[in-house]
Design an enzyme around this catalytic site. Structure first.
Site, PDB file in Angstrom:
ATOM      1  CB  CYS A  91      -0.932  -0.017   1.215  1.00 26.23           C
ATOM      2  SG  CYS A  91      -1.975   1.436   1.345  1.00 26.23           S
ATOM      3  CG  ASP A 168      12.773 -14.581   1.548  1.00 28.16           C
ATOM      4  OD1 ASP A 168      12.646 -15.600   0.841  1.00 28.16           O
ATOM      5  OD2 ASP A 168      12.611 -13.434   1.123  1.00 28.16           O
ATOM      6  N   GLY A 211      15.237 -15.768  -1.883  1.00 33.63           N
ATOM      7  CA  GLY A 211      16.138 -15.262  -0.856  1.00 33.63           C
ATOM      8  C   GLY A 211      16.973 -14.130  -1.406  1.00 33.63           C
ATOM      9  CG  ASN A 535       8.015 -42.550  23.425  1.00 33.73           C
ATOM     10  OD1 ASN A 535       9.049 -42.413  22.777  1.00 33.73           O
ATOM     11  ND2 ASN A 535       7.465 -43.734  23.632  1.00 33.73           N
TER      12      ASN A 535
END
Length: 749
Positions: A91, A168, A211, A535
């Site tokens: 924006c 990223d 990246g 576990n």
């Protein structure tokens, strides 16, 4: 799920009278929807109003229908969806003062003073600026007559909490960002597929991954697939790297290997900050070696698809923590970001993390690459060190001469990631100068003498293999202790690395107790936890658990989808786990289950009836399906068949039931990127601990009884009774199960 008083988990916290808005901004990332869902349901759970802000900051500026109140049902079926269903946009208006003034007016009109922002560092920086300007913006609105003085006083402070959504993983202060693990899944799926065709034609593949300013995806995918070479922006290769890379590729082909994999981050640079492109790397290989070479650019495939189990759990935990942070904040509390530190959700000062993130780019621009790696954090630094250790073998003349023999074996049921751990242990052991021995079929193979030396090249390509290539058995050593001691003497074994689950723990306990009678066991004994059940006491995670969770979640997604468009249906799913409820509870959280029955949390017929009533009410809405998970040993009487029959009978006329026992599909398949990376790193750490102990004993000039075995993740000294059995393990379960239970009750679909 048994209905406990989980209000205690959020004691004295109430959202009554508060309004929370949630938005996603910047690039999309898998798992954002899970975070939105958790914020909405946690907010409603504590009594607050929650609003969607559609299309990110643009929707906040435009107002109107872009800001809508959310309901419990409005976030159903969001969990498994990629991208962001509430939309995201970059924006320009919000960067201008006039745009932020409009956004403030739209929020005040709805009484919103709590904002949860999911995005990257740019989105979070914008949110913090908005917060700092808030009082001035309200004063302007009063002057313009758009709000009155009473509203200005009532909504005088804006509270901000951020969650980082970025594939990223380029934000400092958190070990993982939302979406990174899912992106790694996409990359590894492609790499695994490419390896088969590369082997067929003896090709070299150059893969370019996302990246632009961060090499995390390239580095971890290289670690997870055993790539021959990786190029990342934080640590450019030394001058002359072209020749070194070609020498390595050529040496590998000379060793009868049929493929080469090179991974390049899109922002890769050399020491002069000049870009290194995938096409440039391809041309190097073709011109200098003449190898048949192909380039694959993954692009936006990495952003797409359904979120992984890890991202769903991470986003859900962060979403709950974000709401708690908003409830506890005051007018003077600085904006915070919810981060992952180890296995815990933590709150960190937002702008400190943003500034540290910006310092990384500054360090790279100024060619301070070592500092850039350190600023990325301990996890990134460890990944880089481990990759260098495993990918590049030192010449024999440079290896230390230790004269120690170390044996490695698998025990118990197979778990995805075991082979990655063996590969890492063997290569680190060889780098430390040890002679490494592989034992086939666990302690059964040990006493039978199925022991052989294993070399560096022998474990090539093991990282992505599922199961146990060494073979594994549940046989305990106690009955064959004489023969095992004899084999220890025969091969002069100086240290033992056992990879496995609870059986491996019992095996090491038996060897530990045998030290008083057999000097052969007075050596470093080390165990790596590897079991899908998770576990093993003393560790939060076990190798294989993440792969099993992904198998459960993928199956649950398909099962739920099978009911789409049909009549109302409830699915009863049985998971593995023995007497540990990790898979059922955490899988339930990741899959959006309505209930999860586990051994650690007793339940009775009243709880079952309560859950049937909950599903009956749910089916009266637009929601058409329900999901119930049951741990295989959760209750000896309330079996999967019993619960299925109970739900079928009580739901007559409202919904019908289906049951599914997932079985051994949870143990199969290729390991997830997380398990490959996890197994690789903790095996490397285990071998370093073994080397340290061996060198200490060598300096002392004798073996002694001072060694106790270690569970590597915690390095916790455990001396448990040999009678400890599976039925008692739930007393030692990690807190992750109980946290998942609490969150599951809040955000259940």
């Amino acid at each position: 799920m048994a209905q406990t008083d989980n209000k205690r988990f959020f004691e004295n916290l109430s959202g009554a009278g508060k309004a929370i808005a949630v938005l996603t901004s910047g690039g999309d990332a898998q798992g954002m929807n899970a975070a939105v869902r958790a914020v909405v349901r946690m907010g409603i759970y504590v009594g607050a109003k929650v609003y969607f802000v559609h299309e990110g900051y643009q929707g906040m500026v435009d107002g109107g229908d872009n800001i809508k109140e959310a309901t419990w049902e409005s976030v159903s079926s969001m969990l498994q969806m990629g991208g962001t269903v509430i939309g995201s946009a970059r924006c320009k208006d919000f960067r201008m003062h006039e745009g932020r003034l409009k956004a403030a007016h739209n929020l005040v009109q709805r009484g919103i003073t709590n904002l949860c922002v999911i995005g990257g560092d740019g989105s979070l920086t914008g949110a913090n600026l908005f917060r700092e300007e808030w009082s001035g913006l309200l004063a302007e609105l009063v002057q313009q007559g758009l709000i009155d003085e009473e509203a200005s006083q009532k909504y005088s402070a804006l509270h901000i909490v951020g969650m980082v959504g970025s594939i990223d993983n380029d934000f400092c202060g958190t070990d993982m960002t939302i979406g990174t693990d899912s992106a790694l899944h996409r990359i590894i799926e492609v790499v695994d597929a490419i390896m088969t065709t590369a082997q067929s034609h003896q090709r070299t593949f150059v893969l370019e991954v996302m990246g632009r300013h961060c090499g995390y995806l390239a580095l971890v995918s290289a670690l997870a697939c055993g790539a021959d070479w990786v190029l990342i922006p934080e640590m450019p290769p030394e001058d002359g790297w072209e020749e070194k890379m070609c020498q390595k590729l050529s040496a590998k082909r000379a060793g009868m290997k049929r493929l080469n994999i090179i991974i390049v981050a899109e922002g890769a640079i050399d020491r002069n900050n000049q870009p290194i492109t995938s096409e440039h790397v391809k041309n190097l290989v073709v011109q200098r070696l003449g190898f048949d070479t192909r380039v694959t650019i993954l692009g936006h495939v990495q952003r797409g698809g359904t979120p992984s189990a890890f991202d769903r759990i991470l986003a859900s935990r962060m979403g709950v923590e974000a709401v708690l942070a908003l409830l506890e904040t005051t007018a003077n509390t600085p904006a915070c970001v919810v981060s992952l530190c180890g296995n815990q959700s933590v709150r960190l000062p937002l702008m400190e993390c943003v500034q540290m993130t910006q310092q990384v780019q500054k360090a790279m621009d100024e060619k301070r690459f070592e500092e850039a790696v350190q600023l990325r954090g301990r996890s990134f630094e460890n990944n880089l060190k481990t990759y260098k250790l495993l990918a590049h073998r030192k010449p024999e003349s440079e290896l230390p001469q230790s004269n120690f023999n170390v044996a490695v074996l698998n025990v118990g049921a197979p778990a995805a990631g075991m082979n990655a751990a063996v590969r890492s242990a063997v290569r680190v052991g060889i780098s430390e100068g040890h002679k490494m021995f592989a034992v086939s079929d666990g302690f059964e193979g040990f006493y039978k003498g199925q022991i052989k030396e294993i070399k560096w090249a022998d474990v090539g390509g093991w990282t992505g293999q599922g199961g146990s290539l060494l073979g594994t058995k549940r046989t305990l050593p106690a009955k064959h202790i004489d023969k095992i001691a004899e084999q220890m003497r025969k091969y002069n074994i100086n240290a033992l690395l056992v990879i496995g689950g609870f059986e491996a723990l019992e095996c090491l306990l038996q060897l530990y107790e045998a030290r008083s009678s057999y000097g052969e066991f007075c050596i470093p004994l080390c165990m790596l936890p590897a079991t899908i059940s998770n576990n093993v006491p003393g560790t939060n995670l076990s190798i294989g658990a993440d792969t099993a969770l992904n198998a459960i979640v993928e199956t649950c997604d398909r099962i739920k989808q099978s009911a789409s468009g049909t009549k109302h249906r409830v699915f009863i799913i049985e998971t593995m786990g023995g007497y540990c409820g990790y898979l059922a509870s955490v899988g339930g959280l990741a899959a959006g289950a309505d209930a999860a029955y586990i051994f650690e949390e007793p339940f009775d017929i009243r709880d079952l009836q309560s859950n049937v009533e909950h599903l009956t009410e749910k089916m009266k809405t637009s929601i058409q399906r329900g999901l119930v998970l049951r741990n295989e040993n959760s209750n000896e009487n309330y079996t999967t068949d019993f619960i299925y029959q109970l739900y079928s009978e009580e739901g007559k006329g409202v919904f019908d039931c289906r049951k599914n026992v997932l079985g051994h599909m949870q143990q199969g398949g290729a390991p997830s990127p997380f398990d490959r990376n996890f197994g690789t790193k903790i095996a490397a750490k285990a071998m370093q601990w073994i080397s340290k102990k061996l060198n200490e004993s060598y300096r002392k000039g004798m073996k002694d009884n001072s060694y106790a075995f270690h569970v590597v993740m915690k390095q916790t000294l455990l001396k448990l009774s040999i009678e400890l059995n599976h039925h008692l393990t739930f007393f030692l379960m990690c807190a992750a199960v109980h946290e998942a239970l609490s969150i599951c009750q809040i955000v259940k679909a």
